[in-house]
Design a protein around this motif. Structure first.
Motif, PDB file in Angstrom:
ATOM      1  N   THR A  27      17.717 -99.339   4.971  1.00  0.00           N
ATOM      2  CA  THR A  27      16.354 -98.512   4.654  1.00  0.00           C
ATOM      3  C   THR A  27      16.190 -97.721   5.859  1.00  0.00           C
ATOM      4  O   THR A  27      15.924 -98.205   6.879  1.00  0.00           O
ATOM      5  N   ALA A  28      16.042 -96.486   5.491  1.00  0.00           N
ATOM      6  CA  ALA A  28      15.880 -95.557   6.662  1.00  0.00           C
ATOM      7  C   ALA A  28      14.320 -95.427   7.086  1.00  0.00           C
ATOM      8  O   ALA A  28      13.616 -95.846   6.280  1.00  0.00           O
ATOM      9  N   ASN A  29      14.086 -95.224   8.506  1.00  0.00           N
ATOM     10  CA  ASN A  29      12.699 -95.311   8.745  1.00  0.00           C
ATOM     11  C   ASN A  29      11.915 -94.234   8.135  1.00  0.00           C
ATOM     12  O   ASN A  29      12.244 -93.064   7.857  1.00  0.00           O
ATOM     13  N   PRO A  30      10.603 -94.414   7.510  1.00  0.00           N
ATOM     14  CA  PRO A  30       9.797 -93.884   6.791  1.00  0.00           C
ATOM     15  C   PRO A  30       9.474 -92.537   7.443  1.00  0.00           C
ATOM     16  O   PRO A  30       9.280 -91.794   6.739  1.00  0.00           O
ATOM     17  N   SER A  31       9.448 -92.359   8.670  1.00  0.00           N
ATOM     18  CA  SER A  31       9.079 -91.473   9.263  1.00  0.00           C
ATOM     19  C   SER A  31      10.320 -90.052   9.068  1.00  0.00           C
ATOM     20  O   SER A  31       9.948 -89.070   9.569  1.00  0.00           O
ATOM     21  N   LEU A  32      11.404 -90.671   8.762  1.00  0.00           N
ATOM     22  CA  LEU A  32      12.562 -89.663   8.269  1.00  0.00           C
ATOM     23  C   LEU A  32      12.065 -88.921   7.290  1.00  0.00           C
ATOM     24  O   LEU A  32      12.656 -87.384   7.419  1.00  0.00           O
ATOM     25  N   THR A  33      11.195 -89.002   6.354  1.00  0.00           N
ATOM     26  CA  THR A  33      11.000 -87.991   5.350  1.00  0.00           C
ATOM     27  C   THR A  33      10.022 -87.040   5.940  1.00  0.00           C
ATOM     28  O   THR A  33       9.896 -85.865   5.085  1.00  0.00           O
ATOM     29  N   ASN A  34       9.652 -86.904   7.199  1.00  0.00           N
ATOM     30  CA  ASN A  34       8.998 -85.673   7.622  1.00  0.00           C
ATOM     31  C   ASN A  34       9.977 -84.711   8.080  1.00  0.00           C
ATOM     32  O   ASN A  34       9.691 -83.524   8.140  1.00  0.00           O
ATOM     33  N   LYS A  35      11.221 -85.161   8.246  1.00  0.00           N
ATOM     34  CA  LYS A  35      12.260 -84.137   8.709  1.00  0.00           C
ATOM     35  C   LYS A  35      13.356 -83.892   7.639  1.00  0.00           C
ATOM     36  O   LYS A  35      13.988 -82.803   7.705  1.00  0.00           O
ATOM     37  N   VAL A  36      13.526 -84.930   6.655  1.00  0.00           N
ATOM     38  CA  VAL A  36      14.555 -84.662   5.639  1.00  0.00           C
ATOM     39  C   VAL A  36      13.902 -84.991   4.266  1.00  0.00           C
ATOM     40  O   VAL A  36      13.331 -85.867   4.117  1.00  0.00           O
ATOM     41  N   ALA A  37      14.211 -83.910   3.308  1.00  0.00           N
ATOM     42  CA  ALA A  37      13.838 -84.329   1.940  1.00  0.00           C
ATOM     43  C   ALA A  37      14.583 -84.926   1.288  1.00  0.00           C
ATOM     44  O   ALA A  37      15.678 -85.607   1.685  1.00  0.00           O
ATOM     45  N   ALA A  38      14.212 -85.303  -0.053  1.00  0.00           N
ATOM     46  CA  ALA A  38      14.911 -86.321  -0.735  1.00  0.00           C
ATOM     47  C   ALA A  38      16.185 -85.913  -1.306  1.00  0.00           C
ATOM     48  O   ALA A  38      17.148 -86.808  -1.535  1.00  0.00           O
ATOM     49  N   ASP A  39      16.581 -84.437  -1.163  1.00  0.00           N
ATOM     50  CA  ASP A  39      17.987 -84.261  -1.365  1.00  0.00           C
ATOM     51  C   ASP A  39      18.912 -84.302  -0.354  1.00  0.00           C
ATOM     52  O   ASP A  39      19.909 -83.515  -0.282  1.00  0.00           O
ATOM     53  N   ASN A  40      18.269 -84.530   0.885  1.00  0.00           N
ATOM     54  CA  ASN A  40      18.974 -84.838   2.431  1.00  0.00           C
ATOM     55  C   ASN A  40      19.415 -83.556   2.818  1.00  0.00           C
ATOM     56  O   ASN A  40      20.122 -83.418   3.559  1.00  0.00           O
ATOM     57  N   THR A  41      18.555 -82.446   2.579  1.00  0.00           N
ATOM     58  CA  THR A  41      18.548 -81.325   3.359  1.00  0.00           C
ATOM     59  C   THR A  41      17.330 -81.554   4.358  1.00  0.00           C
ATOM     60  O   THR A  41      16.384 -81.997   4.140  1.00  0.00           O
TER      61      THR A  41
END
Length: 238
Positions: A27-41
């Motif tokens: 499971t990726a760190n939740p903070s990664l969602t600040n930098k990366v979108a759900a489609d991984n861009t």
């Protein structure tokens, strides 16, 4: 500031030759969602930083490692980093998913950094020799290449420079020199992929590694609009 021995003891506690991601789904760190979108861009993510720029030879070598990881286990990562983004961070400053939240900070950070020219001249002849240690998992956000100063003099210069930029923005965590190779898949990945990634990283860690010799002339004050888009604002060698 840490002594050289304290620094080595700290990084030796988590920079290991064998990558271990556990036995459950990663499971990726939740903070990664600040930098990366759900489609991984990469999302828009704003901020500024002080980094050591790397020469083309070092970037080419790092790109080979990053490309090998992406080709071996593409399901583990988001969008690939551009080769020209590879750098060694000296000191983080400000960052946010919303530019409006840090616009004033960015303005004053730049003014503060611009005034450091005379102080940085004291380090004009100092060299920092960094050796690669191991590729490791950086708090479940990214895979990074760990680095360490080769001797006490390099460590002293590095930490002294770090303290110079602490005068702009004091950080609550110590310096852990590294080069980010890839950010994780924001949605995580299964245990089969984790085992494949471990094997790929452990293969890199069995190599001889590399060495970098850095100087104040390599320092840049940069601003970024995503983890793949950095712009030099001030060449701190001037």
């Amino acid at each position: 500031m840490e002594t050289y021995t304290e620094f080595l003891n700290r990084i030796n506690a988590f920079e290991k030759p064998q990558l271990c991601l556990g036995n459950d789904r990663f499971t990726a760190n939740p903070s990664l969602t600040n930098k990366v979108a759900a489609d991984n861009t990469f999302k828009n993510f704003y901020g500024d930083t002080v980094v050591f720029a790397l020469d083309d030879r070092a970037k080419t070598k790092l790109a080979r490692y990053a490309d090998a990881l992406h080709k071996t286990v593409p399901q583990c990562f988001c969008q690939a980093l551009k080769d020209d983004t590879f750098h060694v961070t000296l000191h983080d400053l400000s960052n946010s998913a919303a530019l409006s939240d840090i616009a004033e900070e960015l303005f004053y950070n730049e003014l503060g950094v611009a005034k450091l020219g005379q102080e940085l001249k004291r380090y004009a002849d100092a060299k920092i020799v960094l050796k690669s240690k191991y590729v490791f998992n950086m708090v479940n956000t990214s895979i990074v290449f760990g680095l360490y100063p080769s001797d006490e003099n390099s460590h002293k210069t590095l930490t002294s420079l770090y303290s110079v930029f602490d005068s702009i923005k004091k950080l609550s965590y110590p310096l852990t020199p590294h080069i980010t190779l890839a950010y994780y898949n924001v949605n995580g990945f299964d245990t089969d992929a984790a085992r494949a990634l471990e094997s790929a990283v452990n293969g890199i860690n069995s190599n001889d590694g590399f060495q970098l010799t850095l100087n104040v002339k390599d320092l840049r004050y940069q601003k970024f609009t995503s983890m793949n888009d950095y712009v030099d604002i001030i060449d701190l060698a001037r």
